[in-house]
Design a protein around this motif. Structure first.
Motif, PDB file in Angstrom:
ATOM      1  N   ASN A   1      -4.219 -13.044   0.824  1.00 56.94           N
ATOM      2  CA  ASN A   1      -5.644 -13.310   0.646  1.00 56.94           C
ATOM      3  C   ASN A   1      -5.902 -14.640  -0.051  1.00 56.94           C
ATOM      4  OD1 ASN A   1      -6.530 -10.950   1.880  1.00 56.94           O
ATOM      5  ND2 ASN A   1      -6.455  -9.765  -0.008  1.00 56.94           N
ATOM      6  N   VAL A   2      -5.099 -14.969  -1.073  1.00 60.89           N
ATOM      7  CA  VAL A   2      -5.384 -16.176  -1.860  1.00 60.89           C
ATOM      8  C   VAL A   2      -4.699 -17.416  -1.299  1.00 60.89           C
ATOM      9  CG1 VAL A   2      -5.756 -14.840  -3.965  1.00 60.89           C
ATOM     10  CG2 VAL A   2      -3.486 -15.791  -3.498  1.00 60.89           C
ATOM     11  N   ILE A   3      -3.770 -17.240  -0.359  1.00 55.98           N
ATOM     12  CA  ILE A   3      -3.067 -18.397   0.210  1.00 55.98           C
ATOM     13  C   ILE A   3      -3.254 -18.459   1.720  1.00 55.98           C
ATOM     14  CG2 ILE A   3      -0.819 -19.500   0.554  1.00 55.98           C
ATOM     15  CD1 ILE A   3       0.018 -18.304  -2.145  1.00 55.98           C
ATOM     16  N   GLY A   4      -2.753 -17.460   2.438  1.00 57.35           N
ATOM     17  CA  GLY A   4      -2.786 -17.512   3.893  1.00 57.35           C
ATOM     18  C   GLY A   4      -4.178 -17.532   4.483  1.00 57.35           C
ATOM     19  N   ARG A   5      -5.142 -16.934   3.776  1.00 53.42           N
ATOM     20  CA  ARG A   5      -6.511 -16.897   4.310  1.00 53.42           C
ATOM     21  C   ARG A   5      -7.406 -17.965   3.685  1.00 53.42           C
ATOM     22  NH1 ARG A   5      -5.900 -10.618   4.204  1.00 53.42           N
ATOM     23  NH2 ARG A   5      -4.993 -10.306   6.262  1.00 53.42           N
ATOM     24  N   ASP A   6      -6.801 -18.835   2.896  1.00 57.49           N
ATOM     25  CA  ASP A   6      -7.507 -19.994   2.362  1.00 57.49           C
ATOM     26  C   ASP A   6      -7.285 -21.146   3.339  1.00 57.49           C
ATOM     27  OD1 ASP A   6      -8.353 -22.300   1.069  1.00 57.49           O
ATOM     28  OD2 ASP A   6      -7.659 -21.625  -0.908  1.00 57.49           O
ATOM     29  N   PRO A   7      -8.355 -21.665   3.979  1.00 58.61           N
ATOM     30  CA  PRO A   7      -8.178 -22.709   4.993  1.00 58.61           C
ATOM     31  C   PRO A   7      -7.536 -23.984   4.455  1.00 58.61           C
ATOM     32  CG  PRO A   7     -10.497 -22.461   4.404  1.00 58.61           C
ATOM     33  CD  PRO A   7      -9.771 -21.306   3.789  1.00 58.61           C
ATOM     34  N   ARG A   8      -7.528 -24.149   3.137  1.00 60.11           N
ATOM     35  CA  ARG A   8      -6.914 -25.348   2.549  1.00 60.11           C
ATOM     36  C   ARG A   8      -5.421 -25.181   2.322  1.00 60.11           C
ATOM     37  NH1 ARG A   8     -10.475 -25.286  -2.690  1.00 60.11           N
ATOM     38  NH2 ARG A   8      -9.809 -23.120  -2.431  1.00 60.11           N
ATOM     39  N   MET A   9      -4.930 -23.951   2.503  1.00 59.37           N
ATOM     40  CA  MET A   9      -3.526 -23.645   2.233  1.00 59.37           C
ATOM     41  C   MET A   9      -2.801 -23.281   3.513  1.00 59.37           C
ATOM     42  SD  MET A   9      -3.003 -23.966  -1.048  1.00 59.37           S
ATOM     43  CE  MET A   9      -1.550 -22.949  -1.418  1.00 59.37           C
ATOM     44  N   PRO A  10      -1.455 -23.386   3.521  1.00 56.91           N
ATOM     45  CA  PRO A  10      -0.689 -22.996   4.717  1.00 56.91           C
ATOM     46  C   PRO A  10      -0.613 -21.486   4.862  1.00 56.91           C
ATOM     47  CG  PRO A  10       0.790 -23.614   2.937  1.00 56.91           C
ATOM     48  CD  PRO A  10      -0.596 -23.925   2.451  1.00 56.91           C
ATOM     49  N   ASP A  11      -0.157 -21.048   6.019  1.00 51.54           N
ATOM     50  CA  ASP A  11       0.057 -19.623   6.243  1.00 51.54           C
ATOM     51  C   ASP A  11       1.302 -19.162   5.485  1.00 51.54           C
ATOM     52  OD1 ASP A  11      -2.117 -19.428   7.973  1.00 51.54           O
ATOM     53  OD2 ASP A  11      -0.902 -20.001   9.712  1.00 51.54           O
ATOM     54  N   GLU A  70      -0.418  -8.295  -0.036  1.00 55.23           N
ATOM     55  CA  GLU A  70      -1.743  -8.504   0.541  1.00 55.23           C
ATOM     56  C   GLU A  70      -2.548  -9.504  -0.287  1.00 55.23           C
ATOM     57  OE1 GLU A  70      -4.012  -7.446   3.112  1.00 55.23           O
ATOM     58  OE2 GLU A  70      -2.037  -7.353   4.044  1.00 55.23           O
ATOM     59  N   GLY A  71      -2.396  -9.420  -1.604  1.00 58.67           N
ATOM     60  CA  GLY A  71      -3.109 -10.350  -2.483  1.00 58.67           C
ATOM     61  C   GLY A  71      -2.671 -11.783  -2.266  1.00 58.67           C
ATOM     62  N   ILE A  72      -1.367 -11.988  -2.085  1.00 61.33           N
ATOM     63  CA  ILE A  72      -0.856 -13.345  -1.837  1.00 61.33           C
ATOM     64  C   ILE A  72      -1.398 -13.875  -0.511  1.00 61.33           C
ATOM     65  CG2 ILE A  72       1.242 -14.651  -1.308  1.00 61.33           C
ATOM     66  CD1 ILE A  72       2.683 -12.912  -3.387  1.00 61.33           C
ATOM     67  N   PHE A 131       9.287 -10.915  -1.003  1.00 65.34           N
ATOM     68  CA  PHE A 131       9.619 -12.313  -0.754  1.00 65.34           C
ATOM     69  C   PHE A 131       8.450 -12.932  -0.006  1.00 65.34           C
ATOM     70  CE2 PHE A 131      11.937 -15.958   0.893  1.00 65.34           C
ATOM     71  CZ  PHE A 131      12.850 -16.226  -0.119  1.00 65.34           C
ATOM     72  N   ALA A 132       7.828 -13.938  -0.627  1.00 61.46           N
ATOM     73  CA  ALA A 132       6.705 -14.646  -0.014  1.00 61.46           C
ATOM     74  C   ALA A 132       7.173 -16.033   0.392  1.00 61.46           C
ATOM     75  CB  ALA A 132       5.539 -14.753  -0.994  1.00 61.46           C
ATOM     76  N   ASP A 133       6.891 -16.414   1.630  1.00 58.48           N
ATOM     77  CA  ASP A 133       7.440 -17.641   2.184  1.00 58.48           C
ATOM     78  C   ASP A 133       6.342 -18.434   2.898  1.00 58.48           C
ATOM     79  OD1 ASP A 133       9.610 -19.394   3.033  1.00 58.48           O
ATOM     80  OD2 ASP A 133       9.312 -18.546   5.019  1.00 58.48           O
ATOM     81  N   ILE A 134       6.262 -19.742   2.598  1.00 61.30           N
ATOM     82  CA  ILE A 134       5.316 -20.606   3.308  1.00 61.30           C
ATOM     83  C   ILE A 134       5.838 -20.854   4.717  1.00 61.30           C
ATOM     84  CG2 ILE A 134       4.294 -22.907   3.406  1.00 61.30           C
ATOM     85  CD1 ILE A 134       4.326 -22.995   0.384  1.00 61.30           C
ATOM     86  N   VAL A 135       4.975 -20.708   5.705  1.00 59.28           N
ATOM     87  CA  VAL A 135       5.373 -20.903   7.103  1.00 59.28           C
ATOM     88  C   VAL A 135       5.556 -22.394   7.392  1.00 59.28           C
ATOM     89  CG1 VAL A 135       4.692 -20.592   9.510  1.00 59.28           C
ATOM     90  CG2 VAL A 135       4.170 -18.810   7.818  1.00 59.28           C
TER      91      VAL A 135
END
Length: 312
Positions: free
Chosen positions: A226-236, A222-224, A159-163
């Motif tokens: 890397n491509v979302i949480g560690r992208d400064p343009r995207m939320p954690d 971990e991949g999610i 389950f992946a959830d935007i903070v």
């Protein structure tokens, strides 16, 4: 009473039932299962509607399935096609807006012109291909299943959830919210596919996925990140993983691992993966380091000790 009578309407519900050889109530149930509104005594149904219901009754006549199963499967078709149609139209609207070809809203004529018969005919072929390909994959999963109950399967649920999505959405325009959700879902879907998992459903600010292999499930998480949480343009984001037996019904999965994975995201730190004890037990210790977190109450499960995990 429905809002408008479709072009080419010529049959009443009673006439459709009579021509298809089922009762009026059965015809109405099949029609409702497709996701369409009913009409009263007026001529509302077209020749294509009659052909569609005749197809269903012809399948029933073979004896391969009974009426209840026909309604069940028809509902799946209706739900899937309704969402796909909305998806297709909204994607085309966004595309035409980006090209500066929409001057008014709603720009029905422009969108309809873009969705020409030529485009839709080719897209229809793609739908059939994808359905057949996914059917083969579903049968392969069934064959590979070691569960005694064919309706259950052993998987790792993610389950992946935007903070803080609610607070974030209050600061964005509707267009930017839509772009954020689309990018979140598409990036998650790409990572899940690469790791041979399956997207079960997306809920705007979260994605539910499964994988037969817990290591690949972790790599997905971990991949999610890397491509979302560690992208400064995207939320954690926060990720929860739980392993166990789930029931597969109507394209969805149900069971304790599903609920546990969702609950774990509430205790996960930003851009971190939290797993349950079962997942921790099946991840090889030579590859992963696990650390028990303080016990805490988890709704529906009582007191639980979540487990933090990372690769060595």
């Amino acid at each position: 009473m429905v809002d408008s009578i479709p072009e080419g309407a010529r049959y009443t519900a009673s006439e459709v039932a009579e021509r298809t050889g089922v009762s009026l109530e059965q015809a109405k149930r099949l029609w409702r299962a497709l996701g369409f509104p009913e009409a009263g005594d007026e001529a509302f149904y077209t020749e294509d509607d009659l052909v569609a219901l005749t197809t269903l009754t012809d399948i029933l006549a073979t004896g391969i399935i009974d009426f209840d199963l026909a309604v069940n499967l028809t509902r799946g078709v209706g739900l899937t096609m309704a969402r796909l149609s909305d998806w297709e139209v909204s994607a085309m609207v966004h595309h035409l807006e980006a090209l500066g070809r929409l001057e008014e809203r709603p720009a029905v004529k422009e969108v309809a012109a873009a969705l020409t018969d030529e485009f839709n005919e080719r897209f229809e072929g793609l739908i059939t291909y994808a359905w057949r390909r996914h059917m083969s994959a579903a049968l392969a999963r069934l064959e590979a299943s070691e569960a005694e109950d064919l309706g259950t399967t052993q998987v790792t649920v993610g389950f992946a959830d935007i903070v803080s999505f609610t607070a974030l959405s209050n600061t964005l325009t509707q267009e930017k919210i839509g772009d954020l959700v689309e990018l979140f879902e598409s990036r998650c879907a790409d990572v899940i596919a690469v790791q041979q998992g399956r997207v079960i459903k997306s809920l705007g600010d979260s994605v539910l996925f499964v994988n037969d292999d817990p290591i690949r499930a972790y790599d997905t998480a971990e991949g999610i990140i890397n491509v979302i949480g560690r992208d400064p343009r995207m939320p954690d984001v926060r990720l929860g993983l739980a392993t166990g037996s789930v029931v597969t019904r109507l394209g969805d999965v149900f069971g304790p691992p599903v609920n546990m994975a969702a609950r774990l995201t509430a205790v996960a730190r930003r851009n971190r993966v939290i797993i349950d004890e079962t997942t921790a037990a099946v991840l090889p210790p030579e590859q992963f380091e696990t650390r028990r977190l303080p016990a805490r109450p988890v709704r529906g499960f009582g007191i639980v000790e979540p487990v933090a995990v990372r690769r060595h």
